[in-house]
Scaffold this active site. Sequence first.
Site, mmCIF file in Angstrom:
data_model
loop_
_atom_site.group_PDB
_atom_site.id
_atom_site.type_symbol
_atom_site.label_atom_id
_atom_site.label_comp_id
_atom_site.label_asym_id
_atom_site.label_seq_id
_atom_site.Cartn_x
_atom_site.Cartn_y
_atom_site.Cartn_z
ATOM 1 C CG LEU A 104 -2.054 -0.974 1.285
ATOM 2 C CD1 LEU A 104 -2.680 -0.979 2.677
ATOM 3 C CD2 LEU A 104 -3.102 -0.640 0.237
ATOM 4 C CG ASP A 105 -0.275 4.975 -1.886
ATOM 5 O OD1 ASP A 105 -0.551 5.596 -0.850
ATOM 6 O OD2 ASP A 105 -1.072 4.875 -2.845
ATOM 7 C CE1 TYR A 106 5.125 8.005 4.896
ATOM 8 C CE2 TYR A 106 4.282 9.962 3.779
ATOM 9 C CZ TYR A 106 4.906 9.372 4.860
ATOM 10 O OH TYR A 106 5.326 10.150 5.915
#
Length: 251
Positions: A104-106
């Site tokens: 999952l991105d930041y």
Amino acid sequence: MEKIRLQKLIADYGYCSRRKAEELILQGRVKVNDDVVVELGRKFVKEDIIKIDDKVINTDKKEHVYYLLNKPREYICTRDDPQNRKTIFSLIDDSSRLFSAGRLDYLSEGLIIVTDDGEFANLITHPSTSLEKEYIAVCKNNFKGDEIKKLEEGLYVTRRGYKAYPCKATLIEDNKKEKTSTYSIILHEGKKRQVRDMMSSLSHPVLSLTRVRIGPLVIGRMKEKEYVKIDSSTIEEIKKLCTNKKDNIEK
């Protein structure tokens, strides 16, 4: 003795995923019995000594661990970061060599699987077998009538230059006052920043993005930063789901 492809052996030992093992081999970082191996097709037995960056990896078969984590915003899914951002592995009290199965991105939050089983991670993230993943996306701008159809027919992602697979999309809320819209998006693939890029292509920049389901695993009442062990019966169910998908594609 049965011979096994080197990248599969490395993944079976829990060092990394099979794809990452292939990269390490091609980079010349893997030795077997002190000989550098750079060919992906070579096979070896479990008794052979495998080194990565001149360090012997654990060749003793062990019971793998599988965790489901509710990732908070502003955490990354890798162990090291040159920007010194917080990593999800600081949230899990386990000394195993863990890595995330997918990412999952930041700025995204929600469910992610963390394991030391490279073969399992490869299975569930491979394009031919990847599990359904459900996201709740809160976006700028109100709903327009043809958006669901576009998403379900397979939307062209202008920013990345590819056509996304058809997905299931449901409008949950169209907030006229806040000028936002909230969607449930169910994907069968998982390209980098895919939901964000799909919604941007519809002029709906994402304000918040939460993954609430991976296959049979649901977020339920899990709190932010909470993690739980995934039981063996669920792992077997996931493996069966992925294998069935792969078999259907190959037919």
